[in-house]
Scaffold this active site. Structure first.
Site, short mmCIF file in Angstrom:
data_model
loop_
_atom_site.label_atom_id
_atom_site.label_comp_id
_atom_site.label_asym_id
_atom_site.label_seq_id
_atom_site.Cartn_x
_atom_site.Cartn_y
_atom_site.Cartn_z
N ARG A 49 34.51 11.67 56.85
CA ARG A 49 34.19 11.58 58.27
C ARG A 49 33.12 10.51 58.52
O ARG A 49 32.15 10.41 57.76
CB ARG A 49 33.71 12.94 58.80
N ASP A 50 33.33 9.72 59.58
CA ASP A 50 32.34 8.71 59.97
C ASP A 50 31.07 9.41 60.42
O ASP A 50 31.12 10.43 61.13
CB ASP A 50 32.89 7.82 61.09
N ILE A 51 29.92 8.88 60.02
CA ILE A 51 28.64 9.51 60.35
C ILE A 51 28.31 9.38 61.85
O ILE A 51 27.54 10.20 62.39
CB ILE A 51 27.53 8.93 59.45
N ASN A 107 38.27 -3.50 60.67
CA ASN A 107 37.42 -4.61 61.08
C ASN A 107 37.19 -5.52 59.87
O ASN A 107 36.96 -5.04 58.76
CB ASN A 107 36.07 -4.08 61.59
N HIS A 120 37.70 -0.77 54.74
CA HIS A 120 37.95 0.59 55.21
C HIS A 120 38.82 0.58 56.46
O HIS A 120 38.76 -0.35 57.26
CB HIS A 120 36.64 1.34 55.49
N MET A 121 39.59 1.64 56.61
CA MET A 121 40.43 1.83 57.79
C MET A 121 39.82 2.97 58.60
O MET A 121 39.56 4.04 58.07
CB MET A 121 41.85 2.18 57.34
N HIS A 122 39.56 2.71 59.90
CA HIS A 122 39.10 3.77 60.80
C HIS A 122 40.33 4.51 61.31
O HIS A 122 41.27 3.87 61.80
CB HIS A 122 38.37 3.20 62.02
P1 5GP Z 1 32.62 -1.11 60.33
O1 5GP Z 1 31.72 -1.43 61.47
O2 5GP Z 1 32.19 -1.82 59.06
O3 5GP Z 1 34.07 -1.31 60.64
O4 5GP Z 1 32.50 0.45 60.08
C1 5GP Z 1 31.50 1.03 59.32
C2 5GP Z 1 31.45 2.48 59.71
O5 5GP Z 1 30.71 3.16 58.71
C3 5GP Z 1 30.76 2.73 61.04
O6 5GP Z 1 31.65 3.39 61.95
C4 5GP Z 1 29.57 3.64 60.67
O7 5GP Z 1 29.32 4.64 61.63
C5 5GP Z 1 29.99 4.21 59.34
N1 5GP Z 1 28.88 4.56 58.46
C6 5GP Z 1 27.75 3.83 58.25
N2 5GP Z 1 26.95 4.45 57.37
C7 5GP Z 1 27.60 5.60 57.00
C8 5GP Z 1 27.27 6.67 56.11
O8 5GP Z 1 26.23 6.69 55.46
N3 5GP Z 1 28.17 7.68 56.00
C9 5GP Z 1 29.36 7.69 56.71
N4 5GP Z 1 30.14 8.73 56.53
N5 5GP Z 1 29.68 6.69 57.55
C10 5GP Z 1 28.84 5.66 57.69
#
Ligand code: 5GP
Ligand code: ZN
Length: 134
Positions: A49-51, A107, A120-122
């Site tokens: 899960r995203d934080i 992204n 990573h894939m959201h």
């Molecule tokens: P990006 O912006 O690189 O596409 O997505 C990175 C994602 O990682 C963001 O949505 C952010 O909320 C998530 N994220 C950042 N730090 C952590 C963490 O420590 N744990 C989790 N589970 N997600 C994280």
């Protein structure tokens, strides 16, 4: 001929055994060395899960192997990259968002808004979202 084959084997072995990046947060989550709410894991991918969720369901699905971004993906990563989609499908079903639908986002680089440099894939769903193209 034999030499070329041995070089090929060595390169495949290196690809499989390539160690985690010790400074990468997502590598640490995959290895169980950093805390995360893991919802799915197999030999190729891990999902957690995203934080900072932006929707009722917001899960990140990552290849277990460290790949910085789509720009660094190689042909040998094809199974792992395909598995991101298959894991998304399974998780969407488990989260009961498969019928309503969901959004998958990858992204890439600064212009794409990537902030963590482990591909990573959201998987985002659980609510109707505005179309990103307006
Ligand atoms: P990006 O912006 O690189 O596409 O997505 C990175 C994602 O990682 C963001 O949505 C952010 O909320 C998530 N994220 C950042 N730090 C952590 C963490 O420590 N744990 C989790 N589970 N997600 C994280
Ligand atoms: Zn990593």
């Amino acid at each position: 001929m034999v030499r070329a084959y041995l070089i090929h084997l060595a390169s495949r072995l290196f690809h499989i055994l390539k160690p985690m990046n010790p400074t990468c947060l997502f590598c640490k989550i995959v290895a169980g060395e950093a805390k995360a709410s893991i919802v799915y894991q197999d030999d190729l991918v891990t999902a957690f899960r995203d934080i900072h969720p932006v929707a009722p369901t917001h899960i990140l699905i990552v290849p277990n192997r460290h790949i910085e971004s789509v720009n660094q993906a190689e042909a040998a990563d094809a199974s792992a990259l395909g598995s991101l989609f298959l894991a998304a499908q399974k998780i969407a079903l488990a989260e009961n968002i498969h019928q309503g639908g969901y959004r998958l986002i990858v992204n890439t680089g600064p212009h794409g808004g990537q902030t963590i440099f482990h591909l990573h894939m959201h998987l985002i769903g659980g609510q109707r979202m505005k179309h990103p193209m307006g």
